[in-house]
Enzyme design. Structure first.
Site, PDB file in Angstrom:
ATOM      1  CD  GLU A   1      -2.906  -1.332   2.284  1.00  0.00           C
ATOM      2  OE1 GLU A   1      -2.801  -0.557   3.238  1.00  0.00           O
ATOM      3  OE2 GLU A   1      -3.833  -2.151   2.159  1.00  0.00           O
TER       4      GLU A   1
ATOM      5  CD  GLU B   1      -4.545  -7.863   0.984  1.00  0.00           C
ATOM      6  OE1 GLU B   1      -5.466  -7.213   1.522  1.00  0.00           O
ATOM      7  OE2 GLU B   1      -3.349  -7.649   1.195  1.00  0.00           O
TER       8      GLU B   1
HETATM    9  C1  XIL Z   1      -6.198  -6.937   7.774  1.00  0.00           C
HETATM   10  C2  XIL Z   1      -6.522  -8.225   8.511  1.00  0.00           C
HETATM   11  O1  XIL Z   1      -7.372  -9.006   7.724  1.00  0.00           O
HETATM   12  C3  XIL Z   1      -7.144  -7.910   9.845  1.00  0.00           C
HETATM   13  O2  XIL Z   1      -7.311  -9.096  10.612  1.00  0.00           O
HETATM   14  C4  XIL Z   1      -6.283  -6.924  10.612  1.00  0.00           C
HETATM   15  O3  XIL Z   1      -6.920  -6.556  11.808  1.00  0.00           O
HETATM   16  C5  XIL Z   1      -6.015  -5.684   9.780  1.00  0.00           C
HETATM   17  O4  XIL Z   1      -5.430  -6.072   8.555  1.00  0.00           O
HETATM   18  N1  XIL Z   1      -4.919  -4.826   3.289  1.00  0.00           N
HETATM   19  C6  XIL Z   1      -3.877  -5.596   3.713  1.00  0.00           C
HETATM   20  C7  XIL Z   1      -4.101  -6.572   4.787  1.00  0.00           C
HETATM   21  O5  XIL Z   1      -2.803  -5.556   3.100  1.00  0.00           O
HETATM   22  O6  XIL Z   1      -2.940  -6.801   5.544  1.00  0.00           O
HETATM   23  C8  XIL Z   1      -5.229  -6.190   5.701  1.00  0.00           C
HETATM   24  O7  XIL Z   1      -5.466  -7.246   6.612  1.00  0.00           O
HETATM   25  C9  XIL Z   1      -6.470  -5.894   4.875  1.00  0.00           C
HETATM   26  C10 XIL Z   1      -6.209  -4.748   3.930  1.00  0.00           C
END
Ligand code: XIL
Length: 626
Positions: A444, A550
């Site tokens: 990100e 994701e």
């Molecule tokens: C999220 C997890 O799913 C949660 O359990 C945690 O509390 C916060 O992070 N983008 C990403 C991930 O790159 O690491 C994030 O994961 C979701 C958004």
């Protein structure tokens, strides 16, 4: 035994507090090399024997097929989310109200609502606190209001005169500072809002017997579905608002079951049993007060046991279908799923369907390196064991990110962060580069407007932090797939264009980058499939790979699971069309544990039943051509 645990906890806490001041070489490793401490003015100690996980007794987990390891000491997790209220904040008086003004509203003709007669307040534990919230509005009418979050046992009652009263009896656990916030809504435009916090200071009375002793309780346990003959573990946590630790008992322990107090966490008991009958069962858990043993409360926990057939799915597993198409299919693994009641069916479902696994949280810096010189590898080591057992590729996530950072790095001097970043990559890839072939090196990095997002890394190294991270990662592994992972890039716009410009610049400078990770946290209303296809083509034109990292499709209000399935199918189809698209990975396995679980975004429901989206992905992977 109890005593040594306490002192270990205390030491760990001291280490955290001490290190947060930016001290050097203050890790918990008694064995740390003295050279590291003296020469390196900024390096923190590398992992040492004190960080080496140890094998956990099987009574504490339901791992099927691999020995679970655990941290050698207490869990140390510090996140950037905890905000401490101090005495100085309290003395400064009522916090400034936060006003939200909707676009286009004229604040000259409509003034924001406000609260009358509030101030910070001090109360003694055991007494009942009452704060009256009286919102007012210059334009006459009475504003509505709602509280942000009530503390346990607190109420917010209507006085039927436009005011409401917050009532709360703080107990020993509440001693310290509490912030209570209420938002008032403008009577004309309810989007025009004023949030006002009150700080509450809670102290102990001189005579502790004036505090009532309340019954302890069991921390919330959600309902679970498990498979017959699988081991089931419940980590049960007792809570006592008086600040003591309740004892937990299971009056009717299932046959062959065990209930054991966790040796590291007094308040946690682990119940383990293996159900051999199908049906819905309720197990009573009794919490007994440690001061007055007659004071108890009982909570029933519910378990649905299904037969093996109850989890069987039609058709071929996703991973074999994907393999035929030269793509991989993956999921983000819930941290420590082997400590969840349904961990065994979780593992079995994942193993059947997926050939890539990503740790959802266990490799984030706040968890992995919570204090200088301290490392928590157990959860990730377990994931490696699980992945090996089931022949899965591991996609490591993430090395450099602006979130989920430990307090010590947030508080570190700007000039030291490059060393901390490269040290971290060195230590994490040093341990796992053999096991993990795909790495989200930078997560990100982009802001919505296409410039680089503000972060502690950008602040310290400027745009070059990205080059430095990727170069360091390459130096740790010649053949790992190195990615930049980003969200909101599944459609056209400044953010995606900015990212492509970054990729171009990295390529001009010969910085190693093998691909772009598209997070794709979508909603079921998503329909920009042409954009998505075009964005994939843009990445492919740069001769690098695409990973869908994701994927999840949240159900918008009223949307059907058939629509959700359609979105999944389209995304899969667009990946299959594009030779550079290497993997489709969902963010989680079941709606039960999704980080967006309220929107049921995944392929499996809470009982591990395949949703229409599962069938759609299966079909799409099976169909050649369009
Ligand atoms: C999220 C997890 O799913 C949660 O359990 C945690 O509390 C916060 O992070 N983008 C990403 C991930 O790159 O690491 C994030 O994961 C979701 C958004």
């Amino acid at each position: 035994m109890q005593k040594s645990l306490v002192s270990r906890n205390l030491l760990a806490l001291l280490a955290l507090g001490f290190c947060a001041l930016g001290m050097v070489g203050c890790g918990g490793n008694s064995n740390s090399d003295p050279d590291t401490v003296t020469n390196a003015s900024v390096s923190t100690p590398p992992p040492g024997p004190d960080d080496t996980p140890i094998v956990e007794q099987a009574i504490f987990n339901n791992a099927v097929g691999f020995p679970v390891v655990r941290e050698p000491g207490p869990r140390l997790s510090t996140t950037d989310e905890a905000i401490e209220i101090t005495e100085a904040d309290f003395m400064r008086g009522l916090p400034t109200a936060v006003i939200q003004v909707p676009d286009g509203l004229d604040t000259a003709t409509n003034q924001a609502p406000f609260f009358e007669g509030l101030e910070n307040i001090e109360v003694v534990a055991g007494q009942i606190l009452e704060v009256v919230f009286k919102p007012r509005d210059a334009e006459g009418e009475l504003p509505g209001m709602f509280p942000e979050k009530l503390p346990q046992g607190g109420t917010f009652d209507d006085n039927f005169d436009g005011s409401k009263t917050f009532r709360f009896q703080p107990l020993q656990n509440d001693v310290g500072f509490l912030k209570f916030t209420v938002t008032a809504l403008d009577p004309v435009n309810p989007q025009y809002r004023t949030s006002q916090s009150v700080l509450i200071k809670i102290t102990l009375p001189t005579d502790l017997s004036t505090i009532p002793n309340v019954a302890p309780m069991l921390d919330d346990v959600i309902a679970h579905t498990v498979r017959v003959n699988d081991p089931v573990v419940f980590e049960l946590k007792g809570i006592d608002l008086n600040g003591t630790v309740p004892r937990l008992e299971v009056p009717n322990l299932p046959v062959g079951g065990s209930l054991v107090q966790d040796p590291r966490f007094d308040e946690i008991y682990v119940l383990k049993f293996t159900p051999d009958t199908i049906g819905v069962f309720s197990i009573d858990i009794l919490a007994r007060d440690s001061v007055d043993p007659a004071l108890t409360s009982t909570t029933a926990i519910s378990v649905t046991v299904l037969s093996e057939l109850g989890f069987q799915r039609e058709g071929e597993p996703l991973r074999s279908l994907a393999q035929n198409r030269d793509v991989q299919i993956g999921f983000a693994a819930l941290q420590s799923f082997y400590h969840r009641p349904d961990g065994a069916i979780y593992a079995a479902t994942a193993a059947r369907e997926y050939d890539i696994v990503t740790p959802e949280n266990s490799m984030k810096m706040d968890y992995l390196n919570p204090a200088p010189g301290r490392y928590q590898f157990a959860a990730t080591d377990n994931l490696v064991a699980f992945a090996k057992l089931h022949d899965m590729t591991i996609h490591a996530h993430p090395l450099v990110w602006y979130r989920q950072l430990p307090a010590w790095i947030l508080n570190s001097a700007v000039a030291t962060r490059e060393t901390h970043m490269t040290d971290y990559i060195d230590r994490v890839m040093g341990r796992y580069a053999q096991d993990m072939s795909i790495w989200d090196v930078v997560n990100e990095p982009m802001a919505d407007n296409g410039t680089l997002r503000d972060s502690i890394w950008l602040e310290s190294m400027g745009a070059e932090y990205i080059d430095k991270a990727l170069l360091k990662a390459r130096s740790m592994s010649a053949d790992a797939t190195l990615l930049i992972n980003e969200f909101d890039i599944g459609f056209a716009g400044a953010k995606f264009s900015g990212l492509m410009q970054l990729v171009d610049e990295l390529q001009v400078r010969d910085v190693p980058l093998d691909g772009v990770g598209f997070q794709l946290h979508l909603f079921s209303s998503f329909n920009q499939f042409d954009d998505l296809r075009a964005n994939f083509a843009e990445v492919a034109a740069r001769d690098i790979d695409i990973y869908i990292t994701e994927l999840d499709v949240s159900l918008t209000e009223g949307a059907t699971t058939a629509r959700q399935a359609e979105v999944y199918a389209q995304v899969v189809a667009i990946c299959l069309e594009q030779a550079r698209c290497k993997a489709i990975q969902t963010w989680g396995l079941t709606d039960q544990y999704s980080f967006r679980s309220i929107f049921d975004p995944l392929l499996f429901d809470r009982a591990y039943q395949a949703k229409p989206a599962y069938g759609a992905v299966q079909n799409r992977l099976a169909i050649f051509g369009n």
